[in-house]
Design a protein around this motif. Structure first.
Motif, PDB file in Angstrom:
ATOM      1  N   LEU A  76      20.849  36.588 -42.427  1.00 27.57           N
ATOM      2  CA  LEU A  76      20.215  35.278 -42.579  1.00 27.57           C
ATOM      3  C   LEU A  76      19.631  35.116 -43.972  1.00 27.57           C
ATOM      4  O   LEU A  76      19.702  34.038 -44.574  1.00 27.57           O
ATOM      5  CB  LEU A  76      19.130  35.099 -41.513  1.00 27.57           C
ATOM      6  N   GLY A  77      19.046  36.196 -44.501  1.00 25.13           N
ATOM      7  CA  GLY A  77      18.503  36.148 -45.856  1.00 25.13           C
ATOM      8  C   GLY A  77      19.590  35.920 -46.889  1.00 25.13           C
ATOM      9  O   GLY A  77      19.417  35.137 -47.831  1.00 25.13           O
ATOM     10  N   GLY A  90      19.043  24.055 -43.684  1.00 22.31           N
ATOM     11  CA  GLY A  90      18.333  24.072 -42.401  1.00 22.31           C
ATOM     12  C   GLY A  90      18.260  25.462 -41.825  1.00 22.31           C
ATOM     13  O   GLY A  90      18.132  26.453 -42.550  1.00 22.31           O
ATOM     14  N   THR A  91      18.351  25.563 -40.500  1.00 22.12           N
ATOM     15  CA  THR A  91      18.214  26.844 -39.827  1.00 22.12           C
ATOM     16  C   THR A  91      19.569  27.546 -39.745  1.00 22.12           C
ATOM     17  O   THR A  91      20.548  27.122 -40.341  1.00 22.12           O
ATOM     18  CB  THR A  91      17.659  26.648 -38.408  1.00 22.12           C
ATOM     19  N   PHE A  92      19.628  28.621 -38.955  1.00 24.77           N
ATOM     20  CA  PHE A  92      20.868  29.390 -38.839  1.00 24.77           C
ATOM     21  C   PHE A  92      21.999  28.581 -38.211  1.00 24.77           C
ATOM     22  O   PHE A  92      23.174  28.920 -38.373  1.00 24.77           O
ATOM     23  CB  PHE A  92      20.640  30.674 -38.039  1.00 24.77           C
ATOM     24  N   THR A  93      21.683  27.493 -37.485  1.00 26.43           N
ATOM     25  CA  THR A  93      22.768  26.652 -36.961  1.00 26.43           C
ATOM     26  C   THR A  93      23.503  25.958 -38.105  1.00 26.43           C
ATOM     27  O   THR A  93      24.709  25.697 -38.013  1.00 26.43           O
ATOM     28  CB  THR A  93      22.231  25.604 -35.973  1.00 26.43           C
ATOM     29  N   GLY A  94      22.782  25.677 -39.184  1.00 27.50           N
ATOM     30  CA  GLY A  94      23.427  25.121 -40.372  1.00 27.50           C
ATOM     31  C   GLY A  94      24.357  26.130 -41.022  1.00 27.50           C
ATOM     32  O   GLY A  94      25.439  25.783 -41.508  1.00 27.50           O
ATOM     33  N   TYR A  95      23.948  27.406 -41.034  1.00 23.73           N
ATOM     34  CA  TYR A  95      24.809  28.448 -41.581  1.00 23.73           C
ATOM     35  C   TYR A  95      26.065  28.613 -40.712  1.00 23.73           C
ATOM     36  O   TYR A  95      27.149  28.886 -41.226  1.00 23.73           O
ATOM     37  CB  TYR A  95      24.071  29.777 -41.661  1.00 23.73           C
ATOM     38  N   ALA A  96      25.887  28.484 -39.396  1.00 23.07           N
ATOM     39  CA  ALA A  96      27.046  28.571 -38.499  1.00 23.07           C
ATOM     40  C   ALA A  96      28.038  27.455 -38.796  1.00 23.07           C
ATOM     41  O   ALA A  96      29.261  27.665 -38.789  1.00 23.07           O
ATOM     42  CB  ALA A  96      26.584  28.510 -37.043  1.00 23.07           C
ATOM     43  N   VAL A  99      27.625  24.345 -30.875  1.00 23.50           N
ATOM     44  CA  VAL A  99      27.510  25.301 -29.765  1.00 23.50           C
ATOM     45  C   VAL A  99      26.277  26.177 -29.921  1.00 23.50           C
ATOM     46  O   VAL A  99      25.514  26.372 -28.968  1.00 23.50           O
ATOM     47  CB  VAL A  99      28.786  26.171 -29.674  1.00 23.50           C
ATOM     48  N   THR A 100      26.055  26.683 -31.132  1.00 22.92           N
ATOM     49  CA  THR A 100      24.893  27.542 -31.374  1.00 22.92           C
ATOM     50  C   THR A 100      23.592  26.800 -31.109  1.00 22.92           C
ATOM     51  O   THR A 100      22.676  27.327 -30.475  1.00 22.92           O
ATOM     52  CB  THR A 100      24.902  28.064 -32.823  1.00 22.92           C
ATOM     53  N   GLY A 101      23.502  25.564 -31.596  1.00 24.20           N
ATOM     54  CA  GLY A 101      22.278  24.790 -31.420  1.00 24.20           C
ATOM     55  C   GLY A 101      21.940  24.529 -29.968  1.00 24.20           C
ATOM     56  O   GLY A 101      20.805  24.739 -29.540  1.00 24.20           O
ATOM     57  N   VAL A 139      13.503  33.201 -35.534  1.00 20.70           N
ATOM     58  CA  VAL A 139      12.598  32.047 -35.566  1.00 20.70           C
ATOM     59  C   VAL A 139      12.076  31.821 -36.981  1.00 20.70           C
ATOM     60  O   VAL A 139      11.715  30.706 -37.360  1.00 20.70           O
ATOM     61  CB  VAL A 139      11.434  32.257 -34.568  1.00 20.70           C
ATOM     62  N   ALA A 140      12.066  32.880 -37.794  1.00 27.89           N
ATOM     63  CA  ALA A 140      11.611  32.755 -39.180  1.00 27.89           C
ATOM     64  C   ALA A 140      12.428  31.728 -39.947  1.00 27.89           C
ATOM     65  O   ALA A 140      11.890  30.988 -40.779  1.00 27.89           O
ATOM     66  CB  ALA A 140      11.686  34.110 -39.881  1.00 27.89           C
ATOM     67  N   THR A 141      13.729  31.654 -39.679  1.00 24.24           N
ATOM     68  CA  THR A 141      14.567  30.696 -40.394  1.00 24.24           C
ATOM     69  C   THR A 141      14.263  29.266 -39.978  1.00 24.24           C
ATOM     70  O   THR A 141      14.515  28.328 -40.734  1.00 24.24           O
ATOM     71  CB  THR A 141      16.060  30.982 -40.161  1.00 24.24           C
ATOM     72  N   ILE A 142      13.741  29.093 -38.778  1.00 26.38           N
ATOM     73  CA  ILE A 142      13.371  27.756 -38.298  1.00 26.38           C
ATOM     74  C   ILE A 142      12.041  27.332 -38.904  1.00 26.38           C
ATOM     75  O   ILE A 142      11.890  26.221 -39.412  1.00 26.38           O
ATOM     76  CB  ILE A 142      13.305  27.744 -36.756  1.00 26.38           C
TER      77      ILE A 142
END
Length: 461
Positions: free
Chosen positions: A67-68, A78-84, A95-97, A219-222
């Motif tokens: 994630l980093g 945004g969050t990790f869903t954006g990375y997905a 799907v992830t979100g 949760v840190a990414t959020i």
């Protein structure tokens, strides 16, 4: 990329500080899973469970590193869903979100019920009543402002950190200084089957129990999205939070198995209370009840925050109704918060109406979802990393030994899912999670087809 109407929507506040992000990550992980759930893991593997915690902690550490890497490479998505979405495509973000949202809505209900179970011991009343009160209280905290949420979570998490640290220090002093001594402790452990009383295989059998107690570091990414420097704060959390978690988990569990014979630990009963009783700390039982209640409240607070931000981000991206992207004058997604709490409350009612069927289904169907989310994060990192390297872009933060470590993580997650599928009490979780994954993917296909047909109709008109 966004369905936001500038006339109706505003951005979220960016008033969280790095200390908030760090403690929010810790608060989401240090919960009832370690204070109570560790008893089941110890009961399965004995003292060898320390190896299980080390392996699971390493898995979480690599996920945070991924994630980093992606946060620095592509800040502001945004969050990790954006990375997905960036790594695998829009279907992965969708799907992830929604899977992640579902997981944390169930968590709202679970934490509210757990907190209510503690309160009804003091004030006899129907369990759903204090459960509802806890949801309402944490909902108000989230509605006030993100700064209020951050401060509340900071102090709740800080209290848990202080308690675990004090437990480790007192336990170590008991073992090495005031108690029986190292030799006597080692002899006592050997008398109950040694380090591997259930064999080497038990280390892997305990993985599903341990891995779910460590979920939440992402949760840190959020939370970092609502700071002034999101990418830098994700990297900072990735570097520090996981190592601290390994210290808290390994340190506290090592103290427990050194003081309490592993075969005398009762699953479902806090082993921390057992250890403190043996150390002769007065009021161990009520003290641990207060600690567990604090942990539950902290996790409930974070669950409401996470679900609301998931809805907000998905609405911005067009994966949820755009109304959820609206923010209040306090710059919080108030409607998303209210809907998340309402969904959690509905699940609490389901637990009252049908505890043995409907609610058990909800629990089991959410059991393996977080592993699916982690799998998509790992696959997204692999895809995005290959793309960036092909373009010759510099990567200030990297996952080491790419692609071997990344593929090893994917293999580890798949192995855990396969292990769960071989265990009768966990097999249904994997099956139900697979069904939800397919449902979410079908919903994405339906949404894309509907939009395509609508676009064609507009062209014809």
């Amino acid at each position: 990329m966004t369905n936001r109407d500038p006339g109706q929507h505003e951005t979220l506040a960016h008033s969280l500080q790095p200390r908030h992000v760090t403690m929010i990550s810790l608060g989401g992980i240090i919960g009832a899973g370690i204070f109570v759930g560790s008893s089941a893991a110890i009961n399965v593997a004995g003292p060898a469970v320390l190896f299980t915690y080390a392996m699971c902690g390493t898995l979480v550490f690599v996920i945070m590193r991924m994630l980093g890497e992606m946060a620095i490479a592509r800040p502001g998505v945004g969050t990790f869903t954006g990375y997905a979405t960036l790594g695998l495509g829009p279907w992965a973000g969708f799907v992830t979100g929604w899977l992640y949202f579902y997981f944390w809505v169930v968590t709202i209900a679970v934490e509210a019920i757990a907190g209510a179970a503690i309160l009804v011991q003091l004030l006899p009343m129907p369990a759903w009543l204090p459960g509802t009160g806890l949801i309402l209280a944490t909902m108000l905290i989230n509605l006030l402002s993100v700064r209020v949420y951050g401060e509340a979570e900071f102090w709740l998490a800080a209290l848990k950190v202080v308690i675990i640290t004090a437990f480790i220090v007192i336990g170590a002093l008991h073992i090495f200084v005031f108690g029986p001594g190292v030799s006597a402790t080692a002899a006592a452990m050997s008398a109950h089957g040694g380090m591997f009383p259930a064999g080497w295989a038990a280390i892997f059998t305990a993985i599903p129990i341990v891995i779910f107690s460590m979920m939440g570091s992402e949760v840190a990414t959020i939370a970092a999205v609502e700071t002034k420097h999101p990418a830098e704060n994700v990297v900072r959390a990735a570097r520090t939070v996981t190592m601290r978690i390994l210290f808290f988990y390994l340190g506290s569990i090592a103290v427990i198995v050194a003081i309490v014979p592993w075969d005398q630990i009762v699953p479902g009963h806090s082993p921390f209370a057992d250890a403190m009783t043996r150390i002769r700390i007065p009021g161990a039982a009520p003290l641990m009840a207060a600690v567990v209640f604090t942990a539950v409240t902290s996790c409930l607070n974070s669950a409401i925050y996470v679900t609301s931000r998931m809805l907000y981000e998905m609405a911005e991206r067009g994966d949820a109704p755009p109304v959820f992207a609206r923010v209040s004058r306090r710059r919080v997604p108030s409607l998303a918060i209210l809907v998340s709490c309402a969904a959690g409350f509905a699940m609490v009612l389901i637990s009252v109406i049908s505890p043995e069927r409907a609610f058990v289904f909800l629990l089991q169907s959410s059991g393996a979802i977080i592993l699916c989310v982690y799998l998509l994060i790992a696959l997204s990192q692999i895809a995005l990393r290959r793309r960036l390297e092909s373009a010759g872009e510099p990567l200030p933060v990297k996952v080491w030994l790419f692609p071997y470590v990344s593929y090893a993580l994917v293999a580890a997650i798949l192995a855990v899912l396969a292990l769960m599928a071989t265990q009768p009490d966990l097999r249904e979780q994997v099956g139900l999670c697979a069904i939800l994954f397919v449902v979410a993917l079908a919903a994405y296909r339906f949404r894309r087809r509907t939009r395509s047909l609508a676009a064609r109709s507009e062209i014809v008109l």
